[in-house]
Structures are given as C-alpha cells and as structure tokens.
Enzyme design. Structure first.
Site: not given
Ligand code: MV4
Length: 546
Positions: A222, A257, A314
């Site tokens: 992505e 996370h 959930r």
């Molecule tokens: C991302 C992102 C930035 N760009 N995708 C982290 C776990 C998973 N649920 C998806 N995550 C992320 N995906 C793109 N394309 C940044 C994160 C991310 C994040 C997302 C939500 C809450 C906290 C986070 C912490 C670090 C990275």
C-alpha cells in the site's frame, strides 16, 4: 458427547411479527475480566440468564460472582481454558445455554469457532462466520471495500509475487510504501519502505514475520499514509437487512498498536465527514453480509481524506464512548440482534456531548510499560456525575501474567470535550489502586498535555510525546500517596494479617489524593481500632515524606 438438559429457545414469533427477544434464554459468556462482566450485566438487564466460565486463576473474579451460573474450564493459561473452543461448546450444551457471546480477544474472531457454535445448534452472538472470514483476510477485505465503493489506500489486493513486482508497484504508487501481511493485524508483518534499495530485504522480513505469526506469508503493498489519525466507525446490522452507523471513535492515542485513550466524537470529524464515513462503513459491512456489531477502521489524513483499513468483527474494548454519546447500549443490541430482533432505529443518531475512555492497565509507564503483577490491596473507584467504570477487578484481585494487562476502563461523559477532559482528571484523581503499578498517572499527564487538550494528535503522537510525558516529576500528591500506601501495607504486615507478597515493593507509585486515602481508610477498615491506626500511620508517613 451426550447432550443432557439441552434446551432450545422457543423462537416464537409474536403477533407483531417481531421475533421474541426471549428466544435467547441463557448465554454462555466465553470470556473474562471487564468484558465478561459487561456482558453479564447486559444479560441481566434483558432478563437473560448468564453462565460465566473461569480458569483456575479466576475463581474469585467478579464476572464469576455476578453471573447466574459459573463453570470452571481449566488451568490459568488461556490455551488450556478460554481458548478451548470445543470444550466451551460442550460446556454450553451441558448447562443448557442456547447461545455463546465471545466478547473480544480470545475466540471472538475465529471463523472456525463461530461456525462450530452454529453447527452445535447454538446462537453465535456475533457476525456470521462468513463475514469473519471475509474481513479476516486484509486483501479480501480490501476487495470487498473496493466493490462497495468504500475508499481504500492505493495498493494491491493480491499478494506480492517477488521483489521485482514489489519494486514496480512501489515506483507506481511512489515511496514511501507499506508492506502488510494479508493475514495481519496489530502491525505484525508490516514494513515501511522509504526507497528502492530497501524493497528486497523489507519484503523478505515481512514475509518471514507473517509466516511465523499467521502461518501465511502472503504480503501486499500500500501507499504509506504519513501522520494520519485512526478513526473508526461503529456499525450495527440486524438480520432483517438494516445497517446503521453510530458515529466515530478517535483512537489515535496508541502505543505499539495498543490503544490507550479513545474518545467520541473525534475533533477531526465534521457532521458532513461523519455522514460520508458512516455511509462508507455501512457499504463495506453490507458487502460482507454483516450482522451484529462491528467496526470499520479508517485512516484520516490531514486533508480530510479517509481510507478503509480493516473491519473488526467483534464488540470492541472502546465501545462505551459510542454508547455514551449515541445513547445506545451496544451489548444489549448484540443480544437482541442475535435473538432476531430488528433495529428500532434505521437512521444514525447525532452524537450528543463528549466521551473519553482511559484504559487502566497493570503496566508501569515509568518502566517501559512493563507489566506489573501483585494483589490489589486497596481499590477506590471514582464515581459522581458522568463517570462510568467498566472493570474486572476488586479488592483482593490477583493480577498475574496469564492475561491481558487491561484491568478496567474509566469512561467519562460531559457536555463538551473540555469538560470531559476536566472530568477525566477529576475521576483519575479519585481512583486509587494499591498493589500493582498502573497507567493512572500516565493518563493524568496526557489529560494535562497541551497538544492533547488542543486535539493535536495523530497515530504517531503518543510515541513521540512519551519522553516528555515521562520526564515530568510526579506530582506531590503521588509521592504522598505512595508513602501512605507503603504505610498501610507495612501496618497490615506488622499485624500479620493478609500477607501481601511482593506488593509492598510494588505499591510505590500507587497514587491519588493523599488526604483522601487517609480519610477513607477509616470508613473502609474492618474494625474501628485498626482503621484509625491505619489513617494515623498513613498521616504520619505522609508528613514525614512530604
Ligand atoms: C497503515 C498506516 C499508514 N499507511 N497503512 C497499523 C496496524 C494496521 N491495522 C494498519 N496500520 C497502519 N496502516 C497505510 N497505508 C499506518 C498504520 C498504523 C496505525 C494505524 C492505526 C492505528 C495506529 C497505527 C500505528 C502505526 C501504524
């Protein structure tokens, strides 16, 4: 196995055409801690019997006492108790339960368990196994979202074949890119790639981590979104085709996370954006054939663009902030939907006021958030206007290392965000937990932080801000309270009652309003004689150390 005493719900349809909610009579709660208690409470309010299950570590747990019945399911390790799906189903059948509520964590998002529950003739209080499966694969979820017209981050829906393909796509989307495990979640198997030279090794390590964590090395790519917020939309869908969104939760304040603080609504969401994100979440849920409570996670960038990440199939830890601003009981609705009831509202309510949740964990922020163990020697809960405590601990609870360190959630509700922050500070000050280190003091510092108060947060904020938050000197009241806690425990040890194990050394930063502890000790003690000397000792100890 032979099934005795098996009772099915009547599932009669009354004259108004609505399936009777009493088609659920007895729910087995396949969880522990605060969420098990939350579900037991919802059952009681709906006139449904509840059956708690508990491991050897949870014999005295509040969810066990508050349920109508309770069954021991084995040793402390979750793999030998709360994760034994086959055994839980057998127990449900044996006690004549007609349904299973999985809570969150443990077996909540295991497709095979949802299926096995259904195959055993029990009602699964959650989404269909097919929807869990569809959303469990991040690439399948992206495919569904795209088909539904829900915006996703630019990227692929097929696993990467090799470095050459990864390089080609990275160049197409533009660096930085993010490699993600298709089976992923919680950040495992994720790699940020900032330049072409890093692609090969990042892909190899993401695949290796994904294979180790999920037994599946599929990794997709992505565009990496820099500095977004994490905003999620709650949805409720019934089995009659109704699906509504219930506003957003701002969940950007997280570390590794793990969310720490959540609120609803989000400072970053206007009514117009709420409506568009809500419609996008409902479209994705419908595409998955979703029924029951679920949550669509989005990234929201600084320009107000939002991108679907995944759907959590959930009830979530942070559901109470939505309940408070929307005036909807989500866990009751999970039960009513599973019983075949139709939603009584088909348009999204407007959020009213502001709600904030702090996760109270047995972790020591001053020590790298190291899990802390011990016995809860003293617990005083906040109360008063706008305060809600969803907890799974009480005086005497033993906190070990077998389960998640989240002990409870402190949730406040007020007219505005500013008043909610003030109220949270007030409630955190009232809270006293002696015996294990907790995140209480950390939350107080966040509430006082100027960025937080201004709502200037994104998903990186907390980790960047931690050094500053942790460098602060503990407030005088914390030092006084630590002295009081030490005095209370020393006094008890001296009297040879209720040995407290390692908790004396642990009780150090247990904090709160020092005066309060001293004053309250008098009312809390078993005998007047003992409690008056407690407060006397505590007062002297505080004066000496202060
Ligand atoms: C991302 C992102 C930035 N760009 N995708 C982290 C776990 C998973 N649920 C998806 N995550 C992320 N995906 C793109 N394309 C940044 C994160 C991310 C994040 C997302 C939500 C809450 C906290 C986070 C912490 C670090 C990275």
């Amino acid at each position: 196995m032979t099934v005795l005493n098996r009772r099915r719900g009547d599932a009669k349809t009354p004259p108004d055409g609505q399936p009777n909610r009493r088609s659920l009579r007895k729910v087995l709660v396949a969880n522990r801690g605060e969420i098990a208690l939350r579900i037991v409470r919802a059952c009681r309010e709906l006139g449904i019997r509840s059956v708690a299950v508990y491991s050897d570590a949870d014999v005295h747990a509040p969810h066990v006492r508050e349920a109508d019945e309770a069954v021991n399911i084995g040793p402390a390790p979750a793999a030998e108790s709360y994760l034994r799906g086959d055994h839980l189903i057998a127990v449900a059948l044996e006690v004549g339960a007609d349904s299973i509520h999985p809570g969150y964590g443990f077996l909540a998002e295991r497709e095979w368990f949802a299926r096995a529950v259904r195959d055993a003739g029990l009602v699964w209080i959650g989404p269909p196994a097919e929807a869990i499966a569809a959303m469990g694969s991040k690439t399948a979820a992206r495919t569904l979202a795209i088909a539904a017209g829900t915006p996703v981050v630019p990227g692929t829906t097929e696993p990467l074949r090799d470095t050459a393909e990864a390089l080609k796509l990275a160049t197409e989307f533009g660096f930085p890119v993010l490699l993600k495990a298709a089976a992923g979640g919680g950040g495992k198997g994720m790699r940020i790639v900032r330049e072409a030279s890093e692609v090969e090794s990042a892909l190899a390590s993401a695949q290796r981590e994904a294979r180790n964590a999920f037994g599946d090395d599929a990794v997709y790519i992505e565009k990496y979104i820099e500095g977004p917020r994490h905003v999620e939309i709650q949805v409720l869908a019934d089995s009659h085709g109704n699906c509504v969104s219930l506003g957003e939760r701002e969940c950007s304040i997280q570390r590794r996370h793990q969310k720490m603080i959540e609120e609803s609504p989000s400072m970053a969401v206007t009514p117009e954006l709420r409506e568009r994100m809500g419609a996008a979440a409902v479209a994705a849920a419908k595409a998955a054939g979703y029924v029951n409570a679920g949550t669509c996670e989005f990234l929201l960038d600084a320009e107000g663009n939002f991108y679907f990440l995944e759907m959590n199939t959930r009830i979530q830890v942070e559901h109470p902030v939505t309940e408070l601003v929307m005036g909807v009981d989500l866990v009751q609705w999970q039960l009513r939907i599973a019983a075949g009831e139709a939603l009584t509202f088909t348009t999204s309510p407007e959020p009213r006021g502001w709600a904030i949740e702090c996760r109270i964990t047995s972790e020591d922020p001053a020590n790298g958030f190291l899990p802390s163990t011990g016995r809860i020697d003293y617990l005083h809960l906040p109360s008063g206007p706008g305060v809600r405590w969803d907890g799974g601990i009480e005086n005497g609870s033993v906190v070990g290392l077998s389960y998640d360190p989240m002990l409870a959630k402190l949730i406040v509700f007020a007219h505005t965000r500013e008043l909610a922050i003030t109220r949270m500070e007030r409630a955190l000050r009232e809270l006293v937990i002696v015996g294990v280190e907790t995140s209480r003091e950390f939350h107080l510092r966040v509430m006082a932080d100027e960025d937080y108060r201004a709502g200037r947060v994104d998903i990186q904020w907390l980790e960047q801000r931690l050094p500053k938050l942790l460098a602060q000197r503990p407030p005088a009241e914390t030092v006084a309270a630590a002295a009081i806690a030490a005095a209370l425990l020393a006094d008890r040890d001296q009297r040879g009652r209720a040995r407290t194990g390692g908790s004396l050394s642990n009780g150090q930063a247990a904090g709160a309003n020092g005066k309060g502890v001293g004053a309250r000790a008098g009312a809390d003690g078993a005998s007047g004689e003992r409690s008056s000397s407690w407060s006397e000792l505590a007062r002297r100890e505080a004066l000496r150390n202060g």
